[in-house]
Write a protein that holds these residues in place. Structure first.
Motif, mmCIF file in Angstrom:
data_model
loop_
_atom_site.group_PDB
_atom_site.id
_atom_site.type_symbol
_atom_site.label_atom_id
_atom_site.label_comp_id
_atom_site.label_asym_id
_atom_site.label_seq_id
_atom_site.Cartn_x
_atom_site.Cartn_y
_atom_site.Cartn_z
ATOM 1 N N TYR A 710 43.960 60.063 -43.967
ATOM 2 C CA TYR A 710 44.578 58.975 -43.206
ATOM 3 C C TYR A 710 43.522 57.966 -42.788
ATOM 4 C CZ TYR A 710 48.779 61.875 -42.758
ATOM 5 O OH TYR A 710 49.903 62.616 -43.020
ATOM 6 N N SER A 716 48.304 54.674 -41.127
ATOM 7 C CA SER A 716 48.584 54.592 -42.556
ATOM 8 C C SER A 716 47.727 55.622 -43.287
ATOM 9 C CB SER A 716 48.307 53.188 -43.091
ATOM 10 O OG SER A 716 46.927 52.881 -42.937
ATOM 11 N N THR A 717 48.018 55.817 -44.569
ATOM 12 C CA THR A 717 47.238 56.758 -45.369
ATOM 13 C C THR A 717 46.024 56.069 -45.977
ATOM 14 O OG1 THR A 717 48.353 56.324 -47.468
ATOM 15 C CG2 THR A 717 49.403 57.901 -45.973
ATOM 16 N N PRO A 914 52.756 52.925 -50.530
ATOM 17 C CA PRO A 914 53.181 51.942 -49.512
ATOM 18 C C PRO A 914 54.461 52.332 -48.789
ATOM 19 C CG PRO A 914 52.385 50.803 -51.468
ATOM 20 C CD PRO A 914 52.434 52.264 -51.820
ATOM 21 N N ASP A 917 53.335 54.660 -46.142
ATOM 22 C CA ASP A 917 52.644 53.910 -45.093
ATOM 23 C C ASP A 917 53.633 53.178 -44.195
ATOM 24 O OD1 ASP A 917 50.217 54.768 -46.024
ATOM 25 O OD2 ASP A 917 49.772 52.955 -47.173
ATOM 26 N N ASP A 918 54.660 52.581 -44.802
ATOM 27 C CA ASP A 918 55.669 51.865 -44.012
ATOM 28 C C ASP A 918 56.394 52.798 -43.059
ATOM 29 O OD1 ASP A 918 54.989 49.545 -45.289
ATOM 30 O OD2 ASP A 918 56.676 49.581 -46.707
ATOM 31 N N ARG A 921 54.063 53.842 -40.202
ATOM 32 C CA ARG A 921 53.888 52.740 -39.252
ATOM 33 C C ARG A 921 55.131 52.550 -38.411
ATOM 34 N NH1 ARG A 921 52.589 49.552 -42.750
ATOM 35 N NH2 ARG A 921 50.351 49.878 -42.676
#
Length: 930
Positions: A710, A716-717, A914, A917-918, A921
């Protein structure tokens, strides 16, 4: 020539072996009967044939430990013996033998506090191993119940007491630990000077003396009875409860409960009562249970038993009967307990049904039952040899054809494996001989056992008959091999339950506890109604009672309840209401029925609950930093969130590498320490049409290359970085470039040798140890391969995971809950909990404790323990973050697209990560308002 000789011996065994259906066995020698028994391996048979000499020796040779030459850093001379405390410590005696003859060695020893495993010793005579059975010797400990009277829980249910060790001196003969020889092992010594060396190979003990004595001879019962005055006991029956056995050779021989029959004493339709001993754990060769008796007068006593043997349908379960530690007569070596679905009564009789009362003098005595293969020993040995050979042949064929050969191709396997025809022909003959022997043992033709053997033989004969189609029978061959292996394992599991033993007047009715049909029916009715009326929900007994939730099974919960009642509550005064549940803590909190604390919660659950504010941050509690020393490096990382810590670990799992050392030796391979070496081994294994199984993930390669999973802010990663792309590519290359299997049944393939190397959860050790005894000594567990750093060192870090114990925010007893977590995660309690789990569930139930010292004390052999310690010093943990569940979904998409669809690793990471990640977040912003 040797195979023909063994075949002849098996044929002779079939001619003279008969089935014993009663509680007894035939005499070892009688004027009108001879029964040949294979007494061990071919090597031991040859050893016995090659020497001739006097069975009677002039005097026993006593070798005192203090007169031995001691070597090793853990040796210490004490007043009563010499202590050996470290692996490799040894004692060597140099002694003189007056004349050629057979000598029987016995060792007098006392165990010392250790990890609770049996003692293992290596034996050398004149610097060499005379035959395989005596090379490695197992000497058991002595265990007993912690308390004499069974304790009860709040509902009045009895529970099994913990087992504690009795550090008493004992004398043991050297025996075949696999059970293929029923007699004590012997040595032939020529006149002159000899040396014997004993080397400690596991655990620790104190040696008193080694005695080379007269080989044990067993007289018939007829001769035994003539030694004593013919006086029969004529008093009241004396009953000793099986569950109150005084001594056991294994800690898993605990008191057990049967709740469904009125005939077992004590019985209660509403409450659990400890009422028998034995079960599936009392089945390994040499396992011994002992009862102390006291008799009123010198006399012959009828020995009766109330037992259950409902496992071995076409055979008996065998025990050796010992009186005061000795086998009183030949028939007592092989006491047979026949199959029946329910409980049975039986007296000690010979195979003709004639009573064999035992003679006891007034006072204290011991009666012991020791697991033996009995009359199945030679048959089991022959079957073991067959299955070993079938397995080796299968691997040789698979190296040529693969596991799924082309039916239309002629592999010419009989040419490629020149010895194949002779091997299969000989095996075919032995299979038929074993089938005939199994029918003699069962007392009927065409039983399931004989059919299994003949089914395997049909396949082999078909392969021999049409050689160019032999590969088409490979699947059937493997199925038969698996069936025989499973059957051998079941055959060697001599299961037996004992409700009670009794001493009665000679000729009295053996059924000393009669329960008629109506009594049994009434018991069943009350038992049924009790399931509706019993209150399984406990109310808090007072304001100082903790409510604890866990999702374990009933056995583990019972063990934990016992520990709490015997240790935690007496020490702290805090009572605990323990509940089994998998209910949502969020719903429990909303309904005001939630617990004070919960154990065995996965890290994802802990963080999900912490995000919602229902879990207590324990990082500021007393001795928190001190408690962290109990666990592996960074073990609390998965339970951290926004600067707080919300649980302490109670279990820890991680991957290790399993190696079939016998196959590696055949292939000339060394155990790999790096991934490059692993791939090189895999190439050799693949050339022999075998596989390597890797249950790893990209995260392992990331941590080995110091690539964080992370970003620093955990929002996020880091999976689109260059280092992460390289790690994911290295991971997927196993399945794309090197063609490793994507899915596999590791246990079965490892057991048969088709997957001689694999990386999987270290808890697989327990499964292999418990369910694949036929490969004992042929496999080891090692640290996983690593990545070579720039300085040349190897980073073999592995990702760990587990469960934790947490305190709920709404609890009004947070300090008391913290005391419980401190107690629960301690070395002593984690070890005792794990040991008791094994006592109830066997080795397969070994607990994966997160407490390092507790893990080290479980029953590992030295090699595997060293590997385990090494891996636990190279372990890391992934943080848990909001929305992390989406990361696993995204990585699965990356994996399957790369492996199955041939997509590029970097493209797939850029497509799917992504989305993770979204979600991370979004979830983080939802629950973090600052």
């Amino acid at each position: 020539m040797m195979r023909k000789y063994i075949s002849l011996l098996l044929a002779l065994a079939m001619l003279f072996t008969c089935f014993t259906a009663g509680f007894g066995a035939s005499a070892a020698s009688a004027d009108n009967e001879q029964r040949f028994v294979i007494t061990g391996s071919e090597e031991y048979v040859e050893y016995q044939k090659n020497f001739t000499g006097n069975e009677t020796i002039p005097a026993e040779i006593v070798l005192d430990s203090k007169n031995a030459s001691a070597q090793g850093t853990g040796v210490s001379v004490e007043a009563d013996g010499v202590a050996l405390t470290k692996t490799g410590d040894s004692l060597t005696w140099t002694f003189s033998v007056p004349q050629d003859g057979w000598y029987e060695p016995t060792l007098t020893y006392c165990t010392m506090s250790g990890n609770g495993n049996d003692i293992e010793m290596k034996f050398l005579l004149d610097g060499a191993v005379p035959y395989p059975e005596i090379e490695t010797n197992i000497f058991p400990r002595i265990w007993k119940n912690l308390v004499e009277e069974f304790q009860v829980d709040n509902d009045g249910n009895q529970y099994s007491p913990e087992q504690v060790e009795a550090f008493d001196w004992q004398t043991m003969a050297f025996i075949d630990d696999e059970g293929f020889g029923v007699d004590n092992l012997k040595l032939f010594l020529t006149a002159g000077t000899h040396t014997i060396k004993l080397t400690l190979n596991g655990e620790l003990l104190k040696v008193g003396k080694l005695v080379l004595g007269q080989p044990t001879g067993y007289i018939t019962y007829e001769d035994y009875a003539k030694q004593f005055e013919k006086k029969n006991y004529d008093g009241d029956i004396i009953i000793y409860e099986g569950e109150k056995a005084d001594y056991k050779s294994q800690k898993m021989f605990i008191p057990l409960s049967s709740r469904n029959e009125a005939v077992v004493y004590p019985s209660d339709p509403h409450r659990t009562k400890m009422n028998y001993v034995g079960g599936s754990n009392w089945n390994d060769i040499g396992g011994t249970i002992t009862w102390e008796l006291e008799v009123p007068e010198d006399a012959f006593y009828q020995l009766d038993l109330h037992f259950r043997q409902n496992v071995l349908q076409e055979s008996n379960s065998y025990r050796t009967l010992l009186v005061d530690g000795e086998i009183p007569f030949a028939e007592a070596k092989e006491v047979a307990f026949p199959y029946k679905s329910g409980w049975q009564y039986m007296s000690l009789t010979d195979e003709n049904g004639e009573a064999m009362p035992i003679y006891l003098t007034a006072g204290k005595h011991t009666i012991s039952l020791r697991v033996t293969l009995g009359k199945l020993s030679s048959f089991a040995y022959g079957l073991r040899q067959i299955t070993d050979r079938l397995g080796k042949i299968y691997r040789k064929i698979v190296r040529i054809t693969g596991e799924s050969p082309d039916a239309n191709r002629d592999y010419e396997i009989f040419t490629a494996v020149p010895e194949l025809e002779d091997e299969l022909t000989d095996i075919s003959q032995q299979l038929e001989e074993l089938a005939l022997e199994s029918e003699r043992i069962a007392g009927a033709k065409g039983g399931t056992s004989a059919q299994t053997l003949r089914k395997a033989n049909i396949t082999i004969n078909q392969m021999l008959k049409v050689k160019y189609e032999a590969h088409q029978r490979l699947s059937a061959y493997y199925d038969n091999y698996s069936s025989l292996s499973s059957w051998l394992y079941e055959m060697q599991s001599m299961v037996l339950d004992v409700d009670s033993i009794a001493l009665a007047s000679v000729g009295s009715d053996v059924k000393y506890r009669n329960v008629n049909f109506f009594e049994d029916l009434w018991f069943g009715i009350r038992r049924l109604f009790s399931t509706f009326i019993n209150d399984y929900q406990h109310k808090k007994q007072n304001d100082n009672t903790l409510t604890l939730w866990s999702n374990w099974g009933r056995d583990q919960i019972t063990i934990l309840e016992n520990l709490i009642a015997n240790d935690f509550t007496p020490k702290t005064g805090i009572k605990v209401d323990l509940k089994i549940t998998a209910a949502s803590l969020i719903h429990a909190g909303l309904s005001n029925t939630g617990p004070d604390l919960s154990i065995n919660e996965g890290s994802a659950n802990v963080i999900n609950y912490a995000m919602r504010g229902i879990v207590e941050d324990i990082s500021g509690y007393e001795n928190f930093d001190k408690l962290l020393e109990r666990f592996p490096n960074n073990a609390v990382v998965p339970y951290q969130y926004r600067g707080g810590v919300y649980a302490l670990p109670n279990t820890e799992t991680f991957a290790m590498m399993f190696i079939r050392t016998d196959i590696f030796e055949e292939l000339g391979l060394e155990v790999p320490t790096t991934w490059e070496e692993c791939i090189n081994c895999a190439k050799v294994i693949a050339l022999n049409n075998m596989d390597v199984g890797v249950a790893a993930d990209a995260y392992t390669f990331m941590v080995q290359n110091d690539v964080p999973i992370y970003a620093d802010d955990l929002m996020s990663t880091n999976l689109m970085s260059t280092g992460a792309v390289d790690a994911v590519r290295k991971w997927t290359d196993f399945y794309t470039k090197y063609n490793f299997p994507k899915t596999f049944d590791f246990f079965n393939r490892f057991r048969t040798g088709l997957m001689p190397m694999g990386i999987t959860a270290y808890t697989t050790y327990s499964t292999i140890k418990a369910a694949a005894p036929e490969i004992n000594g042929r496999w080891e567990m090692y640290e996983i391969p690593g990545t070579v750093r720039e300085d040349g060192t190897v980073n073999n870090t592995v990702i760990g995971a587990g469960t934790g114990a947490m305190i709920l925010k709404w609890s009004e007893l947070k300090d008391e809950a913290w005391q419980f977590i401190d107690w629960w995660t301690s070395e002593d309690i984690q070890y005792r909990f794990g040991v008791n789990c094994e006592a109830v569930l066997g080795v397969s139930g070994r607990y994966a404790s997160a407490n390092l010292e507790a893990v080290y004390k479980f029953g590992w052999d030295e090699q595997n323990l060293n590997s385990l310690k090494g891996q636990l010093t190279h372990i890391d943990h992934m943080p848990e973050v909001p929305g992390s569940y989406y990361l696993s979904r995204s990585m699965q998409q990356v994996y399957w697209n790369v492996v199955n669809m041939g997509e590029d690793v970097e493209d797939m990471l850029n497509k799917w990560i992504p989305e993770a990640d979204d979600e991370i977040r979004r979830k983080t912003e939802e629950y973090i308002k600052d």
